[in-house]
Structures are given as C-alpha cells and as structure tokens.
Enzyme design. Sequence first.
Site, PDB file in Angstrom:
ATOM      1  N   LYS A 180       0.799  -1.233   0.000  1.00  0.00           N
ATOM      2  CA  LYS A 180       0.000   0.000   0.000  1.00  0.00           C
ATOM      3  C   LYS A 180       0.831   1.284   0.000  1.00  0.00           C
ATOM      4  O   LYS A 180       0.546   2.189  -0.785  1.00  0.00           O
ATOM      5  CB  LYS A 180      -0.990  -0.025   1.171  1.00  0.00           C
ATOM      6  CG  LYS A 180      -2.100  -1.071   0.986  1.00  0.00           C
ATOM      7  CD  LYS A 180      -2.894  -1.252   2.274  1.00  0.00           C
ATOM      8  CE  LYS A 180      -4.030  -2.264   2.107  1.00  0.00           C
ATOM      9  NZ  LYS A 180      -4.657  -2.585   3.398  1.00  0.00           N
ATOM     10  N   TYR A 219      -2.668  -0.012  11.518  1.00  0.00           N
ATOM     11  CA  TYR A 219      -4.121  -0.034  11.752  1.00  0.00           C
ATOM     12  C   TYR A 219      -4.465   0.356  13.176  1.00  0.00           C
ATOM     13  O   TYR A 219      -3.970   1.336  13.685  1.00  0.00           O
ATOM     14  CB  TYR A 219      -4.704  -1.412  11.391  1.00  0.00           C
ATOM     15  CG  TYR A 219      -4.287  -1.855  10.028  1.00  0.00           C
ATOM     16  CD1 TYR A 219      -4.693  -1.150   8.899  1.00  0.00           C
ATOM     17  CD2 TYR A 219      -3.437  -2.934   9.853  1.00  0.00           C
ATOM     18  CE1 TYR A 219      -4.282  -1.535   7.644  1.00  0.00           C
ATOM     19  CE2 TYR A 219      -3.042  -3.318   8.599  1.00  0.00           C
ATOM     20  CZ  TYR A 219      -3.459  -2.614   7.501  1.00  0.00           C
ATOM     21  OH  TYR A 219      -3.052  -2.990   6.268  1.00  0.00           O
TER      22      TYR A 219
END
Length: 620
Positions: free
Chosen positions: A79, A253
Amino acid sequence: MPPSATTTLKATVSSPIEDYLEALHADCAGNDAGEVASYIPELARADREWFGICVATVDGRVYEVGDTRQGFTIQSISKPFTYALALEDVGRHEVGEKVGVEPSGDAFNSISLAPDTGRPLNPMINAGAITTSSLIAGTSPAERLERVVRTYSRYAGRELSVDQRVFESERVTGHRNRAIGHMLRTFDILTEDPNAALDLYFSQCAVTVDCRDLSLMAATLANAGVNPVTGERAVPAEFVAPVLSVMTTCGMYNAAGDWVDGVGMPAKSGVSGGILAVLPGQLGVCVFSPPLDPQGNSVRGVRVCRRLSRDLGLHFLDVVRSSRSALRAAYDIAGVPSKRWRSAAERTLLDEVGSRAMVYELHGDMQFAGAELVVRAIVERSAELEVAVVDLRRAAEIGRAAVRLLLDLRENTVAEDKELVFVEAGTHEGFARAVGQERGLPPLVFGDLDPAIEWTEEHLLSTYRGGSVAPPAVGLADHQMCQGLDEASLAHLEGLLERRSFADGETLVRTGDAASEIFLLTSGEVTVTVHRHDGAPHRMATLSAGMVFGELATIGRSVRSADVTAEGAVEVRILSTATLDDRGHARPALQAALVRNMLRGAYEHVERMTREVASLTRVT
Ligand code: DON
C-alpha cells in the site's frame, strides 16, 4: 609474516550485529502464538515456522537471519508503495481529493468512509488503497500493473512478479473488498468500473517478495527514495515524507498508537506475515513470520520490532544529528606512528606490520547507524587486523546502542586474540558509565590517541618480535651520529665529547635557553615536551639510546623550543657547537660525517611527518 594489507580476507572477528540478530531470532522463535491468515485460501499454505529478520542499512549492507529468502506475497505492505506512485502520477492535490491522511483506528478491511468528506480515511486501509490503485497512470490494466510491478522492483533492486495463484485465490474470494469497491463507486471516489481498480489492488497484493527484498524496499525509503544497493531512484524524494507520515499514523491499523509508542518507526504490515519498518536516514527492517495477532500483524514481527527498537535505540524520536558522518577518518599506525621515536630495527618492523593496526576516528552523534558503520569497517578488516583503536574524543553523544555494540565488538575481538582499544576524553557519560559497568572484560581506555598508538606499537613489537627492541644502552660506535666513522675518527670524537648523567625527571634542556650543545643519547630515554598556548604540556617525542637531539636549534643557532626530560636514569655525550666548529678546520672529514648523520636524522623526521600528513588527509 602478516598477509598483505591489500588482500580482501574473510572476517575473523564476528559482527556483534549479526550475533545480536541471531540471539534475537532464537529468543523470538519460541513464541508460537497467532494464526496464519486463511481468508485467502492460498495464504493458508504458509508454514507457520517460517521466520526471517533482515536489517538493511542506507549504504546497502543487509544483515540477515533465518528464512530471509523464502518468498511470500507482499499483501498490504504494497500500500505505501502504490500510494507513493499515485502521488507521483497525479500529484498530492488530486490524491488528497480522493483519500485522506487521518488514522482510522479501524481494522484494515473496514467498510467506512469519513463522514464529513466521504473519502477513505487514509491510503493504508483497504478503501484508501483501492482508491490509490485506481489513480495509477496507464492506458490499459496491463500497463498499469506493469508500472506498479516495475516500481516495486526498483525499490527491491531486483525483478519482482505476481503470484498468479494467490491473485486468483483472492480475486474469487475477496467479496468484502468488492463491497468496498462498489461503495467507493457509489460515492464517486472511483469513477469507473470498480473491478479494474480491484484487479490491480489484488495483483499488487500478490507480488512475491522475500524478507531481504522488503528490508531493501524499506531502506530505499530510509535513503530518500534511492535503492542503496543499485543506486537507482525508486521514487522522487519529495514523496518519501508523505508516505512515511501515513505509515507512522496508519501503518499498523488499530495498533498504530501502541506501535509509535513502543517501536517508533514508520511501518506497514501484511497478512502474509511481513512487517516492514523504516528508520529514516539509517535503515530498513523486515521481519517475516506468518502467524498473526488479532489486529492482523505478525506476532513475532511485532515482538522483534519492539526489541530492535529498544535494544538498538531505533525510535525515530531519538534525535540523531549526524549519524552517517560518524567515521571521520581511518588510517594505519605505520602512517601515523606514536611520538615515541623508534630505533631503525623497530621502525623497520613497524613499517612492515603497522597496517595490522588501524585507528578509527569517530565524530558526530553515535547512534546505531554510526556505530554500525564503524563496527562493520572493523569486522570486515578483521582478518588483517591485530589491533583497532577507536577514537571517541570527537563523538558528541554516544547512544546506548552504540556503547553496547562497541563493547560487544571488543569482546568478539579479544575472543580472536586481537585487541580493541578506546580513546575517550572522559566526557561521554554513556560510554564512561558502560565502561564502569560489570562487564567480564573491562575495556582498554586511553585519555589520548598518542599513548594508545604507543601501546599498540608495543603490542605489535611484542607479538612479532617477542618484545620491544629498543636497546637500553648503546656504545658510541653504534650511535646514529657515528655512522660511517672509521676507528681513528671515532677515537678522536670520543675525546671531544663530555659525558653527563641525569636522574629520572631531571631536565636536560629547557625551553628558551640558548642552544650550544648537541646531545648523543647513549643510555635510557628522554621525552621532548612543548607547552601549548594554554600552558598544557604536549609530548613531541620520546627518544631512546642511539638517538640524537638538540641538533636543530644548535645548528640554527637559535634558542631551545622544547623541554627535554629524563625518563629514568639517562646518560648522554655532549658535543658543543664550539668544538664542532673548531674541529671543522682541523678534521673536515669528521665534521662532514657528523653533519651528514645529523642531516639524515633530520630528513627522517621530515619523511615521517610527510607520511603522517598523507595518512591524516586520507579521510574515509
Ligand atoms: O485486502 C486484503 O485483504 C489483502 N489482500 C491485504 C490485506 C493485508 O495484508 C492487511 N494487512 N495486515
């Protein structure tokens, strides 16, 4: 005799960094917690025992332990790299219109958009990552994918490819990501068929890498976008900071806050078990171990990163001012000898073996990266080294990790019957404290470089010659002033010389006195000292029997520029200038021989100083 200094030999001293990583790997291998991801069926085939750690420096040295060449799919670690490429392709403004940079605190696959803007919260969660994939430039899906894979390959420094089985496996089971894609289309974040963006996203997640690749991809980010091994730029420098920023706040996260607190490196994890972490300006890390914790981060990976950060001082808020400039100069002691002048026999031997002792001068702040540079230089040269002198006097701050590595290196060095000595000015609290600690092997520390080099010379002389070969006393016939004299001249000279004795500490010559005598040292040692502007004494030379002093000021008819003091009992023969002048008329051959011998000595000093300057200007 020692091997030539030009050969590249295998290191004989083990690297404390490799030792450390191996111990860390062994420690964490016992942790069997976590579950291997199985929501993509192909991922469930991973062996839960695979475990590798790589640390890559910004100059391309990769430390590896364990399963570092085992291939696995990059998954979410893709990502940040696709985000960087989107920034490059469409610019910060356009990316910012579609994706935010706010940490979500949600799971990676949460189906959510920011309530106020309708954008995905950041490019590290799936909604944001699918959006950045849709921004990659290209005229066809194949061209876009080719561009992504080529860019990742530039970061890794080798050609990467997509694992088709994993791609297919996710493509047919990735319903949640499809839901996210359609949600993005509903809110016009994606403006075309979401399946194209999803296919690119599934493909980028299925790019195969190994632990070493990811450590180099991380090191490329740490190195402002340039792969440290190939020297190829993977991303323009201006996009590195935005990428590292979202990795810092969103890379882990819902564990992001805990990660910044406990590890302090921008990082990204993936469901196949990789964690990539970047310490800007210093290094890249990758840990690979498939079992995951409930947040989807590798259990061993998190553990290893925490330990690395703590043990090696890698938290990015540990301020480092000049880590890469830590090694100021490196030179051998044949080029820069101590101020103890050596007899011809000693000089010859030290010229021959002096390259087996190196001085490493350090400066700037010594954190992990600086210490690693020095440790590596010493380890790589270890097969040819007998002694390494580490001069810490100009090091501003010596971090915990640096102290630890230097002391570990000393232990490894001594284990190989070699020596590592330190020079420090007593101002480095960290180092001084560690020195005081109970280590089985207290380090050898000198307050100045000159005595450290002298100690090193003595060590080499005793290793290769069974002891110092400086004679305690010499007869006149063997004195350097009498080379080439025949017996008659020698007997004549003997009659001209006055014999004088001095006790330990007595002054033979004092600064400022008129110079009218040449001293032939026949027994014992003397030290020549000048006084600096602040009055502090500075040793210029220590001379032993067979050497001459006082001749320069005497011939120049000037005053003494240094003090000369007896080290223990000393005996000299003195030749006055008046006698030398007087004999010049009566015995020109004798006078010429004496002047020739003095000249030879003077040229030896000049040559020695030239060599010293040459060595000291050879900065690494
Ligand atoms: O989106 C997915 O489900 C995967 N292909 C990637 C997810 C992932 O690696 C999340 N990381 N912890």
